[in-house]
Design a protein around this motif. Structure first.
Motif, short mmCIF file in Angstrom:
data_model
loop_
_atom_site.label_atom_id
_atom_site.label_comp_id
_atom_site.label_asym_id
_atom_site.label_seq_id
_atom_site.Cartn_x
_atom_site.Cartn_y
_atom_site.Cartn_z
N ARG A 160 0.83 -1.21 0.00
CA ARG A 160 0.00 0.00 0.00
C ARG A 160 0.86 1.25 0.00
O ARG A 160 0.59 2.20 -0.73
N THR A 161 1.90 1.27 0.80
CA THR A 161 2.77 2.44 0.88
C THR A 161 4.00 2.32 -0.04
O THR A 161 4.65 3.32 -0.34
N GLY A 162 4.33 1.10 -0.43
CA GLY A 162 5.53 0.89 -1.22
C GLY A 162 6.80 0.80 -0.39
O GLY A 162 7.89 0.67 -0.94
N TYR A 163 6.66 0.86 0.95
CA TYR A 163 7.84 0.87 1.81
C TYR A 163 8.43 -0.53 1.92
O TYR A 163 7.74 -1.50 2.19
N LEU A 164 9.74 -0.63 1.74
CA LEU A 164 10.46 -1.89 1.79
C LEU A 164 11.42 -1.89 2.97
O LEU A 164 12.30 -1.03 3.07
N VAL A 165 11.24 -2.85 3.86
CA VAL A 165 12.22 -3.10 4.92
C VAL A 165 13.21 -4.11 4.36
O VAL A 165 12.89 -5.30 4.22
N LYS A 166 14.39 -3.67 4.01
CA LYS A 166 15.35 -4.55 3.35
C LYS A 166 15.86 -5.64 4.28
O LYS A 166 16.14 -6.76 3.84
#
Length: 326
Positions: A160-166
């Motif tokens: 939804r936000t596009g945030y990636l926790v690598k």
């Protein structure tokens, strides 16, 4: 044109053809089977039991309630696969020097939405029930949980936000009520709750493994108990299937258990073979998992009742990465 000039033209033509042929061969080798197109009729639109066909590497489907022989292929090539909601994640490696690995995000028609390079050997994959939250684990060093010579990298993606926790190692961790720091912390085997905020995962450090509960909004994770790996949350969010270390024998260290999250009581499942897999709930009563295959097959998928009763049943020969999509 002189004979010498004609000969030069022929030589140049042969060289061009040879170069073009070599380029085509190299291009084809680089593409490999992973680049083969998915059958356009193969989608997640209909309810079914999906799994990886270990003979072809492609995702196959079995209609719910149908006999094992009714399976159909034609899905994407993946080394690990999972789907829920309107989303699927396909972990795959493309040939090359060095080989490249990707987490490929797919929609319900199995069209590629996003591709993320991953630094290692694909190992675990999960999607939340809504299809919003995704996670995958790769081996950065080593290729087995049965030894201490491994290192993992686990990521979380919020579609939804596009945030990636690598790397989940960035999440503040509490063990036994105390904030914990150590360079050897490894996360793997994420499973998401229905609220898309809470998650469970394995943490390994100092030779021990822990089941942890995480909170994305609070950006935190805390241990719930020791000796629990590869958790899988039941559809009703009340229980976790996990593999528990029951032996120091590296050939058969684990057994499948189910943990009640309210009471923290556990019970073993009827499967007595060592299961090195992140089990998948087919419904609130049944758990599926992969075991080394028979008759030379890489692996087979089995099912077993989640309450500890009954006996294991063969669900799909030559298969791994089971998941039911409704």
């Amino acid at each position: 044109m002189s004979p010498r000039a004609k000969l030069a033209v022929v030589v140049v033509a042969v060289l061009l053809l040879a170069t073009g042929s070599l380029g085509y061969v190299l291009h084809s080798a680089h593409r490999g089977p992973q680049q083969a197109a998915t059958d356009g009729s193969f989608t997640l639109e209909g309810p079914g039991f999906y799994f990886r066909d270990t003979a072809t590497g492609r995702i196959a489907r079995l209609p719910l309630g149908a006999p094992r022989g009714a399976r159909t292929g034609g899905g994407p090539v993946c080394e690990r696969f999972y789907a829920a909601g309107d989303t699927a994640v396909c972990l795959r490696r493309d040939p090359g020097v060095p080989p490249r690995a990707y987490a490929v995000i797919l929609d319900r028609r199995l069209h590629e939405v996003r591709r993320i390079a991953v630094p290692g050997i694909p190992n675990r994959a999960r999607v939340s029930a809504s299809g919003r939250m995704l996670s995958w684990t790769v081996f950065a060093v080593g290729d087995s949980y049965a030894t201490t010579a491994f290192s993992t990298r686990t990521s979380i993606l919020d579609l939804r936000t596009g945030y990636l926790v690598k790397s989940m190692e960035e999440i503040p961790l509490t063990l036994g009520g105390t904030r914990y720091h150590a360079p050897d912390v490894n996360y793997w085997g994420v499973t998401f709750a229905r609220d898309d905020n809470r998650f469970y995962a394995t943490v390994s450090t100092k030779g021990r493994t822990y089941l942890v509960e995480g909170n994305m909004a609070a950006w935190s994770a805390k241990s719930l108990r020791e000796n629990a790996e590869c958790p899988s949350l039941s559809p009703d969010n009340t229980r976790i299937a996990f593999k528990k270390k029951v032996s120091d024998d590296p050939a058969a260290p684990w057994r499948l258990y189910v943990l009640d999250l309210t009471t923290l009581a556990e019970h073993p499942l009827a499967e007595r073979h060592s299961v090195d897999d992140q089990a998948a709930w087919l419904d609130d009563r049944t758990v599926a998992y992969a075991l080394p295959g028979r008759a030379g097959r890489a692996s087979d998928v089995w099912t077993v009742p989640a309450d500890g009763s009954g006996a294991p049943e063969l669900a799909a020969e030559g298969a791994s990465s089971p998941v039911v999509v409704r």
